[in-house]
Design a protein around this motif. Sequence first.
Motif, short mmCIF file in Angstrom:
data_model
loop_
_atom_site.label_atom_id
_atom_site.label_comp_id
_atom_site.label_asym_id
_atom_site.label_seq_id
_atom_site.Cartn_x
_atom_site.Cartn_y
_atom_site.Cartn_z
N GLY A 98 0.80 -1.22 0.00
CA GLY A 98 0.00 0.00 0.00
C GLY A 98 0.83 1.27 0.00
N GLN A 99 2.07 1.16 -0.43
CA GLN A 99 2.95 2.32 -0.41
C GLN A 99 2.51 3.42 -1.37
OE1 GLN A 99 7.07 1.33 -0.93
NE2 GLN A 99 7.23 0.44 1.11
N ARG A 100 1.91 3.04 -2.47
CA ARG A 100 1.50 4.06 -3.45
C ARG A 100 0.49 5.03 -2.84
NH1 ARG A 100 -2.17 3.48 -8.49
NH2 ARG A 100 -1.63 5.35 -9.61
N LEU A 101 -0.52 4.50 -2.17
CA LEU A 101 -1.52 5.36 -1.53
C LEU A 101 -0.90 6.13 -0.36
CD1 LEU A 101 -4.41 6.34 -1.35
CD2 LEU A 101 -4.94 4.34 0.04
N ALA A 102 -0.08 5.46 0.42
CA ALA A 102 0.56 6.13 1.56
C ALA A 102 1.46 7.26 1.07
CB ALA A 102 1.36 5.12 2.38
N ARG A 103 2.15 7.06 -0.05
CA ARG A 103 3.01 8.11 -0.62
C ARG A 103 2.18 9.35 -1.00
NH1 ARG A 103 8.22 6.98 -1.78
NH2 ARG A 103 8.32 4.75 -2.00
N ILE A 104 1.02 9.11 -1.58
CA ILE A 104 0.13 10.22 -1.96
C ILE A 104 -0.33 10.95 -0.70
CG2 ILE A 104 -2.12 10.79 -2.96
CD1 ILE A 104 -1.60 8.40 -4.93
#
Length: 111
Positions: A98-104
Amino acid sequence: MCKGDVSIETRERAEGGSESNDSLARSVFPEFTQVFPSFGKMVLAVLEQTPFPSDLAGKEIEEVLALYRQSEGLQSPQKPKAKKLMELAQHSIGVTEGQRLARIEIATLVR
């Protein structure tokens, strides 16, 4: 404004969003608070440039410091803190999915 001064916008982000940023930082990189017990310019740089332990993997200290210098208001990142963060990142239990969403979410809070 001098090079070392923090802009009003950056100071407001650091003071106003520190609780949200701190909470998010702890969830994606639990050992983060061992290096940064309080919120400041370097924390913003870390969250902006290398919010996940995996972002530090395989990098040299000078490369990481150069990334942090790209952040607004941080000309001289603290090498000992960056080094400690890199050491902790090697054994971190931080988020791997879930890093993509957390990055956003991090980018939204930091900017």
